[in-house]
Design a protein around this motif. Structure first.
Motif, PDB file in Angstrom:
ATOM      1  N   PRO A 225       0.965  -1.283   0.057  1.00  0.00           N
ATOM      2  CA  PRO A 225       0.026   0.088   0.323  1.00  0.00           C
ATOM      3  C   PRO A 225       0.385   0.982  -0.203  1.00  0.00           C
ATOM      4  CG  PRO A 225      -0.838  -1.727   1.379  1.00  0.00           C
ATOM      5  CD  PRO A 225       0.412  -1.191   0.951  1.00  0.00           C
ATOM      6  N   LEU A 226       2.461   1.398   0.041  1.00  0.00           N
ATOM      7  CA  LEU A 226       2.805   3.043   0.447  1.00  0.00           C
ATOM      8  C   LEU A 226       3.067   2.850  -0.783  1.00  0.00           C
ATOM      9  CD1 LEU A 226       5.519   0.964   3.123  1.00  0.00           C
ATOM     10  CD2 LEU A 226       3.476   2.691   3.804  1.00  0.00           C
ATOM     11  N   ALA A 227       3.083   1.819  -2.140  1.00  0.00           N
ATOM     12  CA  ALA A 227       3.657   2.907  -2.695  1.00  0.00           C
ATOM     13  C   ALA A 227       2.087   2.843  -4.404  1.00  0.00           C
ATOM     14  CB  ALA A 227       4.136   1.383  -3.756  1.00  0.00           C
ATOM     15  N   LYS A 228       1.079   3.188  -3.157  1.00  0.00           N
ATOM     16  CA  LYS A 228      -0.611   3.133  -3.749  1.00  0.00           C
ATOM     17  C   LYS A 228      -1.220   4.867  -3.110  1.00  0.00           C
ATOM     18  CE  LYS A 228      -0.396  -0.553  -5.756  1.00  0.00           C
ATOM     19  NZ  LYS A 228      -0.554  -1.494  -6.863  1.00  0.00           N
ATOM     20  N   VAL A 229      -0.362   5.575  -2.482  1.00  0.00           N
ATOM     21  CA  VAL A 229      -0.774   6.600  -2.177  1.00  0.00           C
ATOM     22  C   VAL A 229      -0.614   8.134  -2.865  1.00  0.00           C
ATOM     23  CG1 VAL A 229       1.464   7.426  -0.745  1.00  0.00           C
ATOM     24  CG2 VAL A 229      -0.781   7.584   0.250  1.00  0.00           C
ATOM     25  N   SER A 230      -0.408   7.840  -3.870  1.00  0.00           N
ATOM     26  CA  SER A 230      -0.279   9.234  -4.201  1.00  0.00           C
ATOM     27  C   SER A 230      -1.364   9.806  -4.552  1.00  0.00           C
ATOM     28  CB  SER A 230       0.506   8.639  -5.945  1.00  0.00           C
ATOM     29  OG  SER A 230       0.966  10.281  -6.871  1.00  0.00           O
ATOM     30  N   GLY A 231      -1.351  10.952  -4.373  1.00  0.00           N
ATOM     31  CA  GLY A 231      -2.682  12.299  -4.418  1.00  0.00           C
ATOM     32  C   GLY A 231      -3.811  11.653  -3.733  1.00  0.00           C
ATOM     33  N   LEU A 232      -3.371  10.984  -2.489  1.00  0.00           N
ATOM     34  CA  LEU A 232      -4.513  10.020  -1.146  1.00  0.00           C
ATOM     35  C   LEU A 232      -3.690  10.608  -0.211  1.00  0.00           C
ATOM     36  CD1 LEU A 232      -4.809   6.746  -2.386  1.00  0.00           C
ATOM     37  CD2 LEU A 232      -6.391   8.465  -2.952  1.00  0.00           C
ATOM     38  N   GLY A 233      -2.032  11.055  -0.249  1.00  0.00           N
ATOM     39  CA  GLY A 233      -1.128  11.484   1.204  1.00  0.00           C
ATOM     40  C   GLY A 233      -0.001  11.421   1.459  1.00  0.00           C
ATOM     41  N   THR A 288     -12.044   9.798   4.603  1.00  0.00           N
ATOM     42  CA  THR A 288     -13.055   8.046   4.659  1.00  0.00           C
ATOM     43  C   THR A 288     -12.836   7.944   2.555  1.00  0.00           C
ATOM     44  OG1 THR A 288     -13.536   8.402   6.439  1.00  0.00           O
ATOM     45  CG2 THR A 288     -14.365   7.038   4.446  1.00  0.00           C
ATOM     46  N   GLY A 289     -13.036   9.049   2.309  1.00  0.00           N
ATOM     47  CA  GLY A 289     -12.832   8.779   0.254  1.00  0.00           C
ATOM     48  C   GLY A 289     -11.430   8.365  -0.318  1.00  0.00           C
ATOM     49  N   CYS A 290     -10.253   9.214   0.544  1.00  0.00           N
ATOM     50  CA  CYS A 290      -8.982   8.633  -0.057  1.00  0.00           C
ATOM     51  C   CYS A 290      -9.103   6.822   0.654  1.00  0.00           C
ATOM     52  CB  CYS A 290      -7.683  10.089   0.966  1.00  0.00           C
ATOM     53  SG  CYS A 290      -8.334  11.344   0.046  1.00  0.00           S
ATOM     54  N   LEU A 291      -9.893   6.634   1.818  1.00  0.00           N
ATOM     55  CA  LEU A 291      -9.285   5.367   2.499  1.00  0.00           C
ATOM     56  C   LEU A 291     -10.344   4.000   1.077  1.00  0.00           C
ATOM     57  CD1 LEU A 291      -8.581   3.380   3.733  1.00  0.00           C
ATOM     58  CD2 LEU A 291     -11.001   3.383   5.130  1.00  0.00           C
ATOM     59  N   VAL A 292     -10.795   5.282   0.404  1.00  0.00           N
ATOM     60  CA  VAL A 292     -11.926   4.401  -0.192  1.00  0.00           C
ATOM     61  C   VAL A 292     -10.946   4.294  -1.186  1.00  0.00           C
ATOM     62  CG1 VAL A 292     -14.056   3.930  -2.068  1.00  0.00           C
ATOM     63  CG2 VAL A 292     -14.172   4.510   1.143  1.00  0.00           C
ATOM     64  N   GLU A 293     -10.515   4.638  -2.174  1.00  0.00           N
ATOM     65  CA  GLU A 293      -9.274   5.398  -3.165  1.00  0.00           C
ATOM     66  C   GLU A 293      -8.456   4.075  -2.772  1.00  0.00           C
ATOM     67  OE1 GLU A 293      -7.886   5.382  -7.326  1.00  0.00           O
ATOM     68  OE2 GLU A 293     -10.383   6.010  -5.837  1.00  0.00           O
ATOM     69  N   LEU A 294      -7.853   4.266  -2.026  1.00  0.00           N
ATOM     70  CA  LEU A 294      -6.650   3.392  -1.759  1.00  0.00           C
ATOM     71  C   LEU A 294      -6.915   2.728  -1.582  1.00  0.00           C
ATOM     72  CD1 LEU A 294      -3.651   3.171  -0.281  1.00  0.00           C
ATOM     73  CD2 LEU A 294      -4.641   3.310   2.167  1.00  0.00           C
ATOM     74  N   ILE A 295      -7.984   1.252  -0.908  1.00  0.00           N
ATOM     75  CA  ILE A 295      -8.586   0.702  -0.727  1.00  0.00           C
ATOM     76  C   ILE A 295      -8.886  -0.424  -2.476  1.00  0.00           C
ATOM     77  CG2 ILE A 295     -10.580  -1.119  -0.418  1.00  0.00           C
ATOM     78  CD1 ILE A 295     -10.790   0.108   2.362  1.00  0.00           C
ATOM     79  N   ARG A 296      -9.458   0.754  -3.078  1.00  0.00           N
ATOM     80  CA  ARG A 296      -9.947   0.238  -4.421  1.00  0.00           C
ATOM     81  C   ARG A 296      -8.372   0.336  -5.571  1.00  0.00           C
ATOM     82  NH1 ARG A 296     -15.062   1.431  -6.958  1.00  0.00           N
ATOM     83  NH2 ARG A 296     -13.855   1.589  -8.646  1.00  0.00           N
TER      84      ARG A 296
END
Length: 302
Positions: A225-233, A288-296
């Protein structure tokens, strides 16, 4: 050569003064415009992510946990009853009458269950993604950031993704013990480890009300997940986020050999914090919207 011929025309002198000044000003304007455009793009992305969840439903779930249920732990008879009420609220919110999940109950090491729902992926044999939060609180506290905001955000994420078809199966689990230092935290974590097997990653969700964007931290620097966070945090050092303590759930799971990542918006709640003030609903909806996108992203959803 006479003095008259050596003198530069006035317009040349003026140009030599104005041109550098114009270059400085125009460069500053260009930088400001670029920064403003990036900030506007980031704001629009945040609004898009926030639209994936219901701000009013988040605020209502948070109010129920903090104001109606309140302190949730085994320290007193009243707080123990509240822990039972919190479990019932989670199960009811996700169950067939509401979101439509079949909720699995696994008996915890004490009197309260681990609650678990699953979104089956199109590749069910591949390692699954687990999204985990605790629903208890510290003794003497209603537990806003530890961990009512995490519960509300995880509930909203499960509801937002309930009808999706991810490539990787996604499991949402709610644990009864993590924030009360006298509770059986390790035994509870061991129960989750046995359920999860060999997951692709575990997202440990807590403290979601302090900002619009996510803080990801892990002692496993290769965690997916650390590589998936761009634009989310952003990725934050675990030593800073956990304030030198290894008592957060992500650290506990890491010590058990699992690729766990803490997902939050602030450092760990410390003992002297009252942790009693709910965040703005818009802030919680944004994170929470960012969390949803991270999970996606982690689950292979477009």
């Amino acid at each position: 050569m006479t003095e008259e011929t050596e003198k530069r025309p006035r317009w040349v002198v003026v140009l030599l003064v104005i041109l550098p000044l114009w270059l400085v000003v125009s460069g500053g304007v260009a930088v400001w415009h670029l920064l403003h455009r990036e900030q506007e793009k980031e704001r629009m992305e945040q609004e898009r992510f926030a639209q994936s969840v219901s701000e009013s439903a988040l605020a209502d779930d948070l109010r129920k946990l903090v104001e109606i249920i309140g302190e949730r732990n085994a320290a007193t008879e009243g707080a123990a009853k509240n822990l039972t009420r919190a479990a019932a609220m989670i199960e009811g919110s996700l169950g067939p009458a509401n979101t439509g999940f079949s909720v699995s109950r696994t008996q915890g090491p004490a009197d309260w269950p681990l609650l678990h729902v699953r979104i089956t992926g199109t590749n069910p044999e591949s390692p699954a993604l687990w999204v985990v939060c605790s629903y208890d609180s510290r003794p003497g506290s209603p537990g806003v950031e530890a961990n009512a905001t995490g519960v509300a955000a995880t509930l909203a994420a499960a509801q937002a993704l309930a009808t999706e078809k991810p490539a990787t199966s996604v499991h949402f689990a709610f644990l009864p013990h993590a924030n009360d230092p006298d509770s059986p935290v390790l035994e509870t974590a061991d129960k989750l480890v046995k359920l999860a097997g060999s997951p692709a990653a575990i997202l440990c969700v807590e403290a979601m009300g302090a900002g619009n964007q996510l803080w990801l931290s892990s002692r496993d620097t290769a965690a997916m997940p650390l590589a998936k966070v761009s634009g989310l945090g952003s990725v934050r050092g675990a030593e800073v986020v956990c304030l030198g303590e290894d008592v957060d759930l992500a650290s506990v799971f890491f010590q058990m050999g699992l690729p766990a990542v803490r997902v939050s918006t602030r450092p760990q709640v410390i003992a002297r914090e009252a942790d009693a003030t709910p965040p703005a609903a818009a802030t919680l909806a944004s994170s929470t919207g960012c969390l949803v996108e991270l999970i996606r992203r982690c689950a292979g959803l477009p």
